[in-house]
Design a protein around this motif. Sequence first.
Motif, PDB file in Angstrom:
ATOM      1  N   LYS A  28      48.253 -13.050  -0.081  1.00 45.03           N
ATOM      2  CA  LYS A  28      48.058 -13.858   0.962  1.00 45.03           C
ATOM      3  C   LYS A  28      46.897 -12.860   2.189  1.00 45.03           C
ATOM      4  CE  LYS A  28      52.355 -16.459   1.072  1.00 45.03           C
ATOM      5  NZ  LYS A  28      53.456 -16.614   1.738  1.00 45.03           N
ATOM      6  N   VAL A  29      46.010 -13.612   2.593  1.00 44.93           N
ATOM      7  CA  VAL A  29      45.021 -12.961   3.499  1.00 44.93           C
ATOM      8  C   VAL A  29      45.055 -13.536   4.866  1.00 44.93           C
ATOM      9  CG1 VAL A  29      42.757 -12.264   3.928  1.00 44.93           C
ATOM     10  CG2 VAL A  29      43.527 -12.134   1.593  1.00 44.93           C
ATOM     11  N   ASN A  30      45.622 -12.739   5.766  1.00 42.67           N
ATOM     12  CA  ASN A  30      45.681 -13.655   7.258  1.00 42.67           C
ATOM     13  C   ASN A  30      44.416 -13.349   7.796  1.00 42.67           C
ATOM     14  OD1 ASN A  30      48.482 -14.009   6.582  1.00 42.67           O
ATOM     15  ND2 ASN A  30      49.016 -12.361   7.778  1.00 42.67           N
TER      16      ASN A  30
ATOM     17  N   CYS B 212      59.053   0.218  -6.059  1.00 42.44           N
ATOM     18  CA  CYS B 212      60.133  -0.029  -5.052  1.00 42.44           C
ATOM     19  C   CYS B 212      60.654  -1.037  -4.874  1.00 42.44           C
ATOM     20  CB  CYS B 212      59.881   1.053  -3.974  1.00 42.44           C
ATOM     21  SG  CYS B 212      59.477   2.897  -4.155  1.00 42.44           S
ATOM     22  N   GLY B 213      60.237  -2.260  -5.234  1.00 40.13           N
ATOM     23  CA  GLY B 213      60.696  -3.488  -5.053  1.00 40.13           C
ATOM     24  C   GLY B 213      60.023  -4.485  -4.028  1.00 40.13           C
ATOM     25  N   LEU B 214      58.711  -3.999  -3.706  1.00 35.36           N
ATOM     26  CA  LEU B 214      57.996  -4.943  -2.694  1.00 35.36           C
ATOM     27  C   LEU B 214      57.481  -6.080  -3.681  1.00 35.36           C
ATOM     28  CD1 LEU B 214      56.849  -5.164   0.239  1.00 35.36           C
ATOM     29  CD2 LEU B 214      54.697  -4.178  -0.618  1.00 35.36           C
ATOM     30  N   SER B 215      57.985  -7.392  -3.115  1.00 35.34           N
ATOM     31  CA  SER B 215      57.732  -8.391  -3.941  1.00 35.34           C
ATOM     32  C   SER B 215      56.582  -9.265  -3.417  1.00 35.34           C
ATOM     33  CB  SER B 215      58.871  -9.171  -3.969  1.00 35.34           C
ATOM     34  OG  SER B 215      59.320  -9.595  -2.598  1.00 35.34           O
ATOM     35  N   SER B 216      56.036  -9.299  -2.339  1.00 31.32           N
ATOM     36  CA  SER B 216      54.807  -9.861  -2.100  1.00 31.32           C
ATOM     37  C   SER B 216      54.318  -9.136  -0.762  1.00 31.32           C
ATOM     38  CB  SER B 216      55.324 -11.432  -1.526  1.00 31.32           C
ATOM     39  OG  SER B 216      55.934 -11.362  -0.168  1.00 31.32           O
ATOM     40  N   VAL B 217      53.017  -9.637  -0.514  1.00 29.90           N
ATOM     41  CA  VAL B 217      51.985  -8.599   0.310  1.00 29.90           C
ATOM     42  C   VAL B 217      51.047  -9.717   1.197  1.00 29.90           C
ATOM     43  CG1 VAL B 217      50.304  -8.191  -1.555  1.00 29.90           C
ATOM     44  CG2 VAL B 217      50.651  -6.805   0.800  1.00 29.90           C
ATOM     45  N   ASN B 218      51.076  -9.529   2.517  1.00 34.93           N
ATOM     46  CA  ASN B 218      50.009 -10.314   3.286  1.00 34.93           C
ATOM     47  C   ASN B 218      49.038  -9.111   3.815  1.00 34.93           C
ATOM     48  OD1 ASN B 218      52.098 -12.189   3.159  1.00 34.93           O
ATOM     49  ND2 ASN B 218      51.365 -13.149   4.778  1.00 34.93           N
ATOM     50  N   ILE B 219      47.830  -9.472   3.712  1.00 34.89           N
ATOM     51  CA  ILE B 219      46.776  -8.313   4.057  1.00 34.89           C
ATOM     52  C   ILE B 219      46.239  -9.041   5.220  1.00 34.89           C
ATOM     53  CG2 ILE B 219      44.841  -6.842   3.440  1.00 34.89           C
ATOM     54  CD1 ILE B 219      45.968  -6.884   0.726  1.00 34.89           C
ATOM     55  N   SER B 220      45.707  -8.386   6.372  1.00 42.76           N
ATOM     56  CA  SER B 220      44.996  -8.746   7.548  1.00 42.76           C
ATOM     57  C   SER B 220      43.599  -8.427   7.331  1.00 42.76           C
ATOM     58  CB  SER B 220      45.625  -8.382   8.781  1.00 42.76           C
ATOM     59  OG  SER B 220      46.962  -8.518   9.025  1.00 42.76           O
ATOM     60  N   LEU B 221      42.976  -9.450   7.499  1.00 39.19           N
ATOM     61  CA  LEU B 221      41.311  -9.369   7.444  1.00 39.19           C
ATOM     62  C   LEU B 221      40.556 -10.420   8.186  1.00 39.19           C
ATOM     63  CD1 LEU B 221      38.933  -7.765   6.318  1.00 39.19           C
ATOM     64  CD2 LEU B 221      39.057  -9.465   4.112  1.00 39.19           C
ATOM     65  N   ASP B 222      39.944 -10.277   9.225  1.00 34.04           N
ATOM     66  CA  ASP B 222      39.561 -11.284  10.103  1.00 34.04           C
ATOM     67  C   ASP B 222      37.802 -11.294   9.812  1.00 34.04           C
ATOM     68  OD1 ASP B 222      41.879 -11.550  11.209  1.00 34.04           O
ATOM     69  OD2 ASP B 222      41.475  -9.574  12.299  1.00 34.04           O
TER      70      ASP B 222
ATOM     71  N   THR C 215      38.927 -17.696  -2.586  1.00 36.33           N
ATOM     72  CA  THR C 215      39.924 -18.401  -3.429  1.00 36.33           C
ATOM     73  C   THR C 215      39.555 -18.836  -4.705  1.00 36.33           C
ATOM     74  OG1 THR C 215      39.729 -20.499  -2.318  1.00 36.33           O
ATOM     75  CG2 THR C 215      41.014 -19.068  -1.190  1.00 36.33           C
ATOM     76  N   ARG C 216      38.225 -18.896  -4.840  1.00 42.52           N
ATOM     77  CA  ARG C 216      37.824 -19.570  -6.108  1.00 42.52           C
ATOM     78  C   ARG C 216      38.141 -18.721  -7.540  1.00 42.52           C
ATOM     79  NH1 ARG C 216      33.835 -23.076  -6.415  1.00 42.52           N
ATOM     80  NH2 ARG C 216      33.108 -23.044  -4.475  1.00 42.52           N
ATOM     81  N   GLU C 217      38.153 -17.677  -7.394  1.00 41.91           N
ATOM     82  CA  GLU C 217      38.308 -16.867  -8.651  1.00 41.91           C
ATOM     83  C   GLU C 217      39.634 -15.934  -8.829  1.00 41.91           C
ATOM     84  OE1 GLU C 217      36.443 -17.423 -11.145  1.00 41.91           O
ATOM     85  OE2 GLU C 217      34.748 -18.645 -10.167  1.00 41.91           O
ATOM     86  N   LYS C 218      40.093 -15.882  -7.629  1.00 42.98           N
ATOM     87  CA  LYS C 218      41.325 -15.040  -7.673  1.00 42.98           C
ATOM     88  C   LYS C 218      42.471 -15.831  -7.150  1.00 42.98           C
ATOM     89  CE  LYS C 218      38.445 -10.931  -7.743  1.00 42.98           C
ATOM     90  NZ  LYS C 218      38.261  -9.577  -6.789  1.00 42.98           N
ATOM     91  N   PRO C 219      43.680 -15.426  -7.373  1.00 47.39           N
ATOM     92  CA  PRO C 219      44.892 -16.032  -6.683  1.00 47.39           C
ATOM     93  C   PRO C 219      45.274 -15.588  -5.306  1.00 47.39           C
ATOM     94  CG  PRO C 219      45.586 -14.305  -8.126  1.00 47.39           C
ATOM     95  CD  PRO C 219      44.111 -14.250  -8.251  1.00 47.39           C
ATOM     96  N   ILE C 220      44.035 -15.885  -4.415  1.00 42.37           N
ATOM     97  CA  ILE C 220      44.033 -15.472  -2.869  1.00 42.37           C
ATOM     98  C   ILE C 220      44.528 -16.795  -2.138  1.00 42.37           C
ATOM     99  CG2 ILE C 220      42.852 -14.459  -0.956  1.00 42.37           C
ATOM    100  CD1 ILE C 220      41.353 -12.858  -2.800  1.00 42.37           C
ATOM    101  N   ASN C 221      45.291 -16.474  -1.299  1.00 45.57           N
ATOM    102  CA  ASN C 221      45.867 -17.347  -0.125  1.00 45.57           C
ATOM    103  C   ASN C 221      45.282 -17.181   1.147  1.00 45.57           C
ATOM    104  OD1 ASN C 221      49.136 -18.888   1.225  1.00 45.57           O
ATOM    105  ND2 ASN C 221      47.008 -19.562   1.186  1.00 45.57           N
ATOM    106  N   ILE C 222      44.181 -17.691   1.517  1.00 38.78           N
ATOM    107  CA  ILE C 222      43.743 -17.353   2.639  1.00 38.78           C
ATOM    108  C   ILE C 222      44.315 -18.266   3.768  1.00 38.78           C
ATOM    109  CG2 ILE C 222      41.701 -18.947   2.180  1.00 38.78           C
ATOM    110  CD1 ILE C 222      41.723 -15.887   4.563  1.00 38.78           C
ATOM    111  N   ARG C 223      44.553 -17.642   4.924  1.00 39.21           N
ATOM    112  CA  ARG C 223      45.592 -18.312   5.856  1.00 39.21           C
ATOM    113  C   ARG C 223      45.109 -18.177   7.231  1.00 39.21           C
ATOM    114  NH1 ARG C 223      51.013 -18.149   4.425  1.00 39.21           N
ATOM    115  NH2 ARG C 223      51.681 -17.179   6.474  1.00 39.21           N
ATOM    116  N   PHE C 224      44.241 -19.339   7.567  1.00 32.85           N
ATOM    117  CA  PHE C 224      43.616 -19.158   8.977  1.00 32.85           C
ATOM    118  C   PHE C 224      44.615 -19.471  10.202  1.00 32.85           C
ATOM    119  CE2 PHE C 224      40.472 -20.858   5.991  1.00 32.85           C
ATOM    120  CZ  PHE C 224      39.331 -19.624   6.011  1.00 32.85           C
TER     121      PHE C 224
END
Length: 401
Positions: free
Chosen positions: A231-233, A186-196, A252-261
């Motif tokens: 992106k992981v917030n 349906c066109g969702l082009s990017s995602v941020n997932i919250s995980l603390d 972030t070592r093995e996967k294209p994850i952007n961890i955002r502190f």
Amino acid sequence: MRRYFSKFIHCPIRFNSSNFIPVNFEMGSYCTSRIYIGQGLLKGNSSDYSTGTCVTSCDSLSEDKPKDKENSVSDMLVDSFGRLHTYLRISLTERCNLRCQYCMPAEGVDLTPTSQVLTKPEILRLANLFVSSGVDKIRLTGGEPTVRKDIEDICFELSSLKGLKTLSMTTNGIVLARKLPKLKECGLSSVNISLDTLLPVKFELMTRRKGLEKVLDSINAAVDLGYNPVKVNCVVMRGFNDDEICDFVELTREKPINIRFIEFMPFDGNVWNVKKLVPYSEMLDTVAKRFTSLKRLQDHPTDTAKNFTIDGHKGQVSFITSMTEHFCGGCNRLRLLADGNLKVCLFGPSEVSLRDPLRQGAEDRELREIIAAAVKRKKASHAGMFDIAKTANRPMIHIGG
């Protein structure tokens, strides 16, 4: 059309040593920044250096570029400081399937009655108004946006708006894994997932619910579906999850994850205390001592994050420094709340209703005038974390993450 760039004035990183190394960061056509970095920045102890305050400003330049007649930038989106607002965050609901401590008080919050929440046609009309005026990025938030039953239809309609380049979503990931394939269609082009936290016991303590494995499954599902980066917030709080910073970086070592502190921010009911705040300088030191190849990336002037790479890692590490080094000078964001109120600053109490005039039959011209007036009243920057903590504002679940 106006083009905006950030002018870097001075950002010293001070060391006990008198040795300084000049490092240039070329920012494309936007800006050139020069930072003086002392020897041993990425290897020394936190006592060896401290970060100074980065001061930025937004300047506007006139540029003779052809305009897209369908989506020319409207003066409606330009505030009195020359900041152009091309990013709209839309909260679809105040409802959520978690009860995160920094988002709502323990006793819960009174939710807006369903009849006063924007309907899908109202969301689409207002979104079209913003996009036709120059907004090119929309982020869907909540509450938890995936609990809204018409989320797929909303994504499809929004992604079809002429001129919209990016449709994003911030989600807690509890039900995302099973909904994401359709959302992507349906066109969702990017995602941020919250995980603390990465620990089940802490997750339940923070969110007052179970569900860590579901969130991790959603992160993996997003990677498998080709979202890059995912992106992981992570909101960092002293004494709760500050000991997990390097564990998150390992993602972030093995996967294209952007961890955002994210620095812990004050909102109504979240019992903010400066003692819980882990400043950017301290988080950076923690990461740099463990990952010595940490390198600063070239940030866009409107970025909320300071972005870094690590040699050999597929993903990235970022820091959102709203409290200790604010980025108000490059702010390009507006917020449309679930109840139809427009909020021009996350930390400011001022809001104006778009729902009421919309339901009273206002034409687009009248709505644009209301929006323009609100944008023009936007202040140069937020009041600072201590004043913010004393200022009445809504809980984060009402505002939208």
